[in-house]
Design an enzyme around this catalytic site. Sequence first.
Site, PDB file in Angstrom:
ATOM      1  N   GLY A  74     -10.798   1.768  32.262  1.00 47.84           N
ATOM      2  CA  GLY A  74      -9.509   2.167  32.811  1.00 47.84           C
ATOM      3  C   GLY A  74      -8.848   1.067  33.621  1.00 47.84           C
ATOM      4  N   ASN A 154      -6.408  11.574  39.975  1.00 48.24           N
ATOM      5  CA  ASN A 154      -7.868  11.636  40.085  1.00 48.24           C
ATOM      6  C   ASN A 154      -8.358  12.352  41.340  1.00 48.24           C
ATOM      7  OD1 ASN A 154      -6.545   9.032  40.780  1.00 48.24           O
ATOM      8  ND2 ASN A 154      -8.468   8.638  41.813  1.00 48.24           N
ATOM      9  N   GLN A 182      -7.826  10.311  33.683  1.00 42.05           N
ATOM     10  CA  GLN A 182      -8.329  11.641  34.053  1.00 42.05           C
ATOM     11  C   GLN A 182      -7.908  12.717  33.057  1.00 42.05           C
ATOM     12  OE1 GLN A 182     -10.427  12.576  36.487  1.00 42.05           O
ATOM     13  NE2 GLN A 182     -10.613  10.539  37.364  1.00 42.05           N
ATOM     14  N   CYS A 328     -14.010   5.752  51.446  1.00 47.47           N
ATOM     15  CA  CYS A 328     -15.313   5.324  51.954  1.00 47.47           C
ATOM     16  C   CYS A 328     -15.869   4.161  51.141  1.00 47.47           C
ATOM     17  CB  CYS A 328     -16.298   6.477  51.963  1.00 47.47           C
ATOM     18  SG  CYS A 328     -16.274   7.433  50.452  1.00 47.47           S
TER      19      CYS A 328
HETATM   20  C1  LIG Z   1     -11.599   6.067  37.097  1.00 48.43           C
HETATM   21  C2  LIG Z   1     -10.136   5.787  36.999  1.00 48.43           C
HETATM   22  C3  LIG Z   1      -9.667   4.502  36.677  1.00 48.43           C
HETATM   23  C4  LIG Z   1     -10.596   3.334  36.484  1.00 48.43           C
HETATM   24  O1  LIG Z   1     -11.346   3.437  35.303  1.00 48.43           O
HETATM   25  P1  LIG Z   1     -12.656   2.527  35.127  1.00 48.43           P
HETATM   26  O2  LIG Z   1     -13.050   2.753  33.707  1.00 48.43           O
HETATM   27  O3  LIG Z   1     -13.660   3.015  36.106  1.00 48.43           O
HETATM   28  O4  LIG Z   1     -12.239   1.117  35.380  1.00 48.43           O
HETATM   29  C5  LIG Z   1      -8.301   4.315  36.586  1.00 48.43           C
HETATM   30  N1  LIG Z   1      -7.445   5.332  36.779  1.00 48.43           N
HETATM   31  C6  LIG Z   1      -7.844   6.574  37.078  1.00 48.43           C
HETATM   32  C7  LIG Z   1      -6.846   7.663  37.264  1.00 48.43           C
HETATM   33  C8  LIG Z   1      -9.215   6.846  37.212  1.00 48.43           C
HETATM   34  O5  LIG Z   1      -9.608   8.068  37.526  1.00 48.43           O
END
Ligand SMILES: *Cc1c(COP(=O)(O)O)cnc(C)c1O
Length: 394
Positions: A74, A154, A182, A328
Amino acid sequence: MADSRVVYLDNAATTPVRPEVVEEMIPYFTENYGNPSGIYRTAAKAKQAVAQARQTIASTINAKPECIYFTAGGSESDNWALKGIAESLASVGKHIITTKIEHHAILNTCSYLEKQGFDITYLDVNENGLVNPDVIERTIRPDTILISVMLANNEIGTIQPVEQIGKIAREAGVLFHTDAVQAYTQIPIDVQAMNIDLMSTSGHKINGPKGIGFLYIREGVKIHSFIHGGAQERKRRAGTENVPGIIGMAKAAQMAADDMEERTARERKLRDYMIERILKEIPYTRLNGDAVKRLPGNANFSFQFVEGESLLIMLDMDGICASGGSACASGSLDPSHVLLALGLPDDIARGSLRLTLGAQTTREDIDYAIERIKANVGRIRSMSPEYECFTSHR
Ligand SMILES: *Cc1c(COP(=O)(O)O)cnc(C)c1O
């Protein structure tokens, strides 16, 4: 901590990989390990499997396979979409529209772009975390090159009116990117119907492996390459393909698409049961995010007179994995930018708890979590002078 029970309610952070997914990946470590660029049979098998995976994934969002670009997840997809479009269209304009509640993969990429001379508008959201499409329309300028609004948040699970935003962007001739990390396989997505030009996803949020994702790039969108090197991913993202990851992501996506209706109906029911009981049985509690336009597995509460970090530590001792409303991860206890954007005061934002359900969550898990949350919130409040003062003056 009498027993070693673990109740995992942090599926927005990551998800367990489905056993069928692991099984599907193994041959691509052990037998079909060839580099897809090779000309021998083990390479051809890998190449074929990657092509099939691309097709499988494309069909889950009504896209053409050529529009699916595999990435490392992501964050990379978000970085590529924003930086790639910014670089490619810098001569056309330098204005980008996004929101205050995006993931840090978007927000921190935006602050990087600001240092490169781009002008970013961060839109407000309402008290439920919704962006107003009319405000987006009014914010578009002649030099606007991109709108990036996440499909679902998220932290609070709020689902944005992406179809409407896509339409506004298309009519204004502005590109539209959405972070669907998400939302993917949690709600139906059709990139054509929703007028989405670019879309980010991630494997490990859909019961697939970590370190793999894809960026959807609509045909005809001019975007700079993200990694320079070999000719992989139509010369736009170099590097030997993460074959087992790609196979795993496709299997996870297929399974999640196949059981989406049934799985999300189950999650939604469990979640609503939990929300109802927590709001009823624990006083001075609020639900954060939109009650209806919400991801099926997301619940986010604020407990007045409760320090979120203390609650998380107590829940951890009870074997419950959840997350809170402060950053955190960065070692600070600053309240989350998302909760602050809803207009929550600092202390309420700090007293928040995110519980995210998954395919594996059971009614027993939820009953146990509710009981422990109730007990721990009660314990924390019983030690709080503010709470004592508040209740004795009523
Ligand atoms: C987890 C997340 C990301 C990052 O994705 P990764 O694969 O962990 O790099 C980006 N955007 C949202 C909304 C996420 O929940």
